[in-house]
Motif scaffolding. Structure first.
Motif, short mmCIF file in Angstrom:
data_model
loop_
_atom_site.label_atom_id
_atom_site.label_comp_id
_atom_site.label_asym_id
_atom_site.label_seq_id
_atom_site.Cartn_x
_atom_site.Cartn_y
_atom_site.Cartn_z
N GLY A 160 34.72 -46.47 24.72
CA GLY A 160 35.37 -47.16 23.62
C GLY A 160 36.05 -48.47 23.98
O GLY A 160 36.61 -49.13 23.10
N LEU A 161 36.00 -48.87 25.24
CA LEU A 161 36.67 -50.11 25.63
C LEU A 161 36.04 -51.33 24.96
O LEU A 161 36.75 -52.22 24.50
CB LEU A 161 36.66 -50.28 27.15
N GLY A 162 34.73 -51.39 24.87
CA GLY A 162 34.07 -52.51 24.22
C GLY A 162 34.52 -52.65 22.77
O GLY A 162 34.83 -53.75 22.30
N ARG A 163 34.58 -51.54 22.05
CA ARG A 163 35.03 -51.55 20.66
C ARG A 163 36.46 -52.05 20.57
O ARG A 163 36.79 -52.89 19.72
CB ARG A 163 34.91 -50.15 20.06
N ARG A 164 37.32 -51.58 21.46
CA ARG A 164 38.73 -52.01 21.43
C ARG A 164 38.86 -53.50 21.74
O ARG A 164 39.69 -54.19 21.13
CB ARG A 164 39.56 -51.17 22.40
N LEU A 165 38.07 -54.01 22.66
CA LEU A 165 38.10 -55.44 22.94
C LEU A 165 37.66 -56.26 21.73
O LEU A 165 38.28 -57.29 21.41
CB LEU A 165 37.23 -55.78 24.16
N VAL A 166 36.62 -55.82 21.04
CA VAL A 166 36.17 -56.53 19.84
C VAL A 166 37.24 -56.47 18.76
O VAL A 166 37.53 -57.48 18.10
CB VAL A 166 34.82 -55.98 19.33
N GLU A 167 37.85 -55.31 18.56
CA GLU A 167 38.92 -55.19 17.57
C GLU A 167 40.06 -56.14 17.88
O GLU A 167 40.63 -56.78 16.99
CB GLU A 167 39.43 -53.75 17.49
N ARG A 168 40.41 -56.27 19.14
CA ARG A 168 41.51 -57.15 19.56
C ARG A 168 41.17 -58.61 19.28
O ARG A 168 42.01 -59.36 18.78
CB ARG A 168 41.81 -56.94 21.05
N ILE A 169 39.96 -59.01 19.56
CA ILE A 169 39.57 -60.40 19.32
C ILE A 169 39.50 -60.68 17.82
O ILE A 169 39.83 -61.77 17.37
CB ILE A 169 38.27 -60.76 20.07
N GLU A 170 39.08 -59.69 17.03
CA GLU A 170 39.06 -59.87 15.57
C GLU A 170 40.48 -60.06 15.03
O GLU A 170 40.70 -60.92 14.17
CB GLU A 170 38.39 -58.68 14.90
N LEU A 171 41.43 -59.28 15.51
CA LEU A 171 42.83 -59.44 15.09
C LEU A 171 43.34 -60.83 15.42
O LEU A 171 43.99 -61.49 14.61
CB LEU A 171 43.72 -58.39 15.76
N HIS A 172 43.05 -61.28 16.62
CA HIS A 172 43.47 -62.62 17.04
C HIS A 172 42.82 -63.69 16.17
O HIS A 172 43.49 -64.64 15.73
CB HIS A 172 43.14 -62.85 18.51
N ALA A 173 41.54 -63.56 15.90
CA ALA A 173 40.82 -64.55 15.09
C ALA A 173 41.41 -64.63 13.68
O ALA A 173 41.61 -65.72 13.15
CB ALA A 173 39.33 -64.20 15.05
N ARG A 174 41.70 -63.47 13.09
CA ARG A 174 42.34 -63.47 11.76
C ARG A 174 43.69 -64.17 11.81
O ARG A 174 44.00 -64.99 10.94
CB ARG A 174 42.54 -62.04 11.27
N ALA A 175 44.47 -63.86 12.81
CA ALA A 175 45.81 -64.46 12.94
C ALA A 175 45.72 -65.97 13.13
O ALA A 175 46.63 -66.70 12.73
CB ALA A 175 46.56 -63.83 14.12
N GLN A 176 44.63 -66.45 13.71
CA GLN A 176 44.43 -67.88 13.92
C GLN A 176 43.79 -68.56 12.70
O GLN A 176 43.52 -69.76 12.74
CB GLN A 176 43.55 -68.11 15.15
N GLY A 177 43.52 -67.79 11.65
CA GLY A 177 42.97 -68.36 10.42
C GLY A 177 41.47 -68.54 10.42
O GLY A 177 40.93 -69.24 9.56
N LEU A 178 40.76 -67.91 11.36
CA LEU A 178 39.31 -68.02 11.36
C LEU A 178 38.73 -67.16 10.24
O LEU A 178 39.22 -66.07 9.96
CB LEU A 178 38.73 -67.59 12.70
#
Length: 137
Positions: A61-79
């Motif tokens: 599940g590490l790959g999934r968690r890394l993708v989830e983390r980058i998605e959260l960051h991208a949303r926070a950055q307004g992407l």
């Protein structure tokens, strides 16, 4: 560099790591690089780059968690969306809500990246996920 070694051992491109503006998220386990994923910003879109997990711990599940983390960051950055190219992981990304799309539907700024222009072959699947709160999501 440990990131370069993990990417190379995973069969992922490393040619442009020194010339592209990539933000990295890493996970370690007992002092060793366990996984990595990158984000390359192009206007309102992000290019998800180089998701790799150490062979010894894949499937946990590490790959999934890394993708989830980058998605959260991208949303926070307004992407508004994340885009990726893959030759081997389209099923994995489909399970995370990414859809296959034609390359010409991707924003021009992303298509002008080294990944799209020359590094990933035309046979690589192009995938996109609109981030919540934006058109198409």
């Amino acid at each position: 560099m440990a990131i370069r070694e993990l990417l190379a051992s995973s069969g992922l491109p490393v040619d442009d790591l020194d010339t592209s503006a990539i933000e990295w998220w890493v996970a370690d386990r007992e002092g060793e690089l366990a996984g990595v994923v990158g984000l390359e910003r192009h206007g309102q879109a992000g290019l998800l780059r180089s998701l790799a997990v150490n062979d010894r711990i894949r499937g946990g599940g590490l790959g999934r968690r890394l993708v989830e983390r980058i998605e959260l960051h991208a949303r926070a950055q307004g992407l508004s969306q994340l885009v990726l190219l893959t030759q081997t992981a389209s099923d994995f990304f489909s399970r995370l809500g990414y859809e296959r799309v034609e390359r010409q539907t991707i924003p021009a700024a992303v298509r002008d990246s080294a990944q799209f222009r020359s590094i990933c072959p035309a046979s690589a699947a192009c995938m996109r996920k609109y981030l919540s709160g934006f058109e198409g999501s």
